[in-house]
Design a protein around this motif. Structure first.
Motif: not given
Length: 258
Positions: A22-25, A242-246
């Motif tokens: 995500y940070t790289r995105f 973008f989509q992800s989870y922590q």
């Protein structure tokens, strides 16, 4: 140059130190977008019943979090403000009968500087911070964003910074998304793809698992979505970038509105 409006999840403050997908995105997004003339950010971490905005020539860096590594408290993001952009925003609010109060000396909260530090690490673009009001109706929040829509045509990047699923009482150690969190995000995505304001404005009654995804004590993280959408009311096109989870249920997402 017309820029999109963005909804960006700012995640945990630790994102400032992390290097992940995500940070790289976000770093790549900052490189790909046309360079803004200025940035206006509606931040989940400035929840106020009155509309407020910063009117500083220089910004301090707020460390508005507790219990993090000492390194976090040494980070600064020395972006300049813009009295000129703040005046342009106030003019548009005033023209739409919204009273806005300019404040000085507040600094940029972590909902703003964490994402901007990834996107624009040189801190060379002036920033104006704006409050949200989580107790307003979604329709009102959307209409406030819409008041600023023409600024996008003048090279101003408008961002809503928050989190679509942001319930810190339900996080855990896994980065695999909980089924309920993914279901809520996908329902939101379906409505955004159709710009279905009728359903979105009633998300708390219509969306699956809405009370878990957007708890009453954390609504301020969801509502920047409506401010960002309103700023693109003239185009009404949404694209999930973008989509992800922590931590199982902390949604990391970025939506572009044009």
């Amino acid at each position: 140059m017309t820029l999109p409006a963005l909804f960006i999840a700012h995640g945990s403050p630790m994102m400032a130190l992390e290097d992940n997908e995500y940070t790289r995105f976000l770093e790549q997004l900052g490189r790909e977008l046309p360079t803004p003339r200025g940035i206006a950010v509606f931040s989940a971490h400035w929840d106020d019943p009155d509309q407020r905005l910063t009117e500083d020539a220089e910004h301090g860096t707020m460390h508005d979090f507790y219990g993090f590594p000492e390194e976090m408290y040494q980070i600064t993001y020395p972006a300049k403000g813009s009295v000129e952009l703040a005046a342009q925003i106030r003019e548009r609010f005033s023209a739409n009968n919204l009273h806005a109060k300019a404040v000085t000396g507040r600094g940029l909260d972590h909902g703003i500087w964490v994402i901007l530090r990834k996107m624009y690490p040189d801190a060379n673009i002036p920033v104006v911070a704006l409050s949200v009001d989580s107790k307003r109706s979604p329709r009102e929040q959307y209409s406030i964003g819409r008041m600023l829509s023409d600024l996008r045509e003048e090279g101003i990047l408008i961002i809503g910074s928050g989190g679509l699923v942001h319930n810190l009482r339900m996080v855990h150690k896994s980065d695999e998304p909980d089924a309920w969190a993914a279901a809520f995000d996908e329902w939101i995505a379906e409505q955004l793809s159709e710009w279905n304001l009728h359903n979105l404005f009633a998300y708390d009654k219509k969306a699956p698992h809405a009370s878990d995804a957007v708890p009453s004590y954390g609504r301020e993280h969801f509502v920047p979505l409506f401010y960002a959408m309103g700023a693109a009311d003239n185009g009404r096109k949404a694209k999930r970038l973008f989509q992800s989870y922590q931590y199982g249920s902390l949604s990391l997402n970025c939506w572009s509105f044009e």
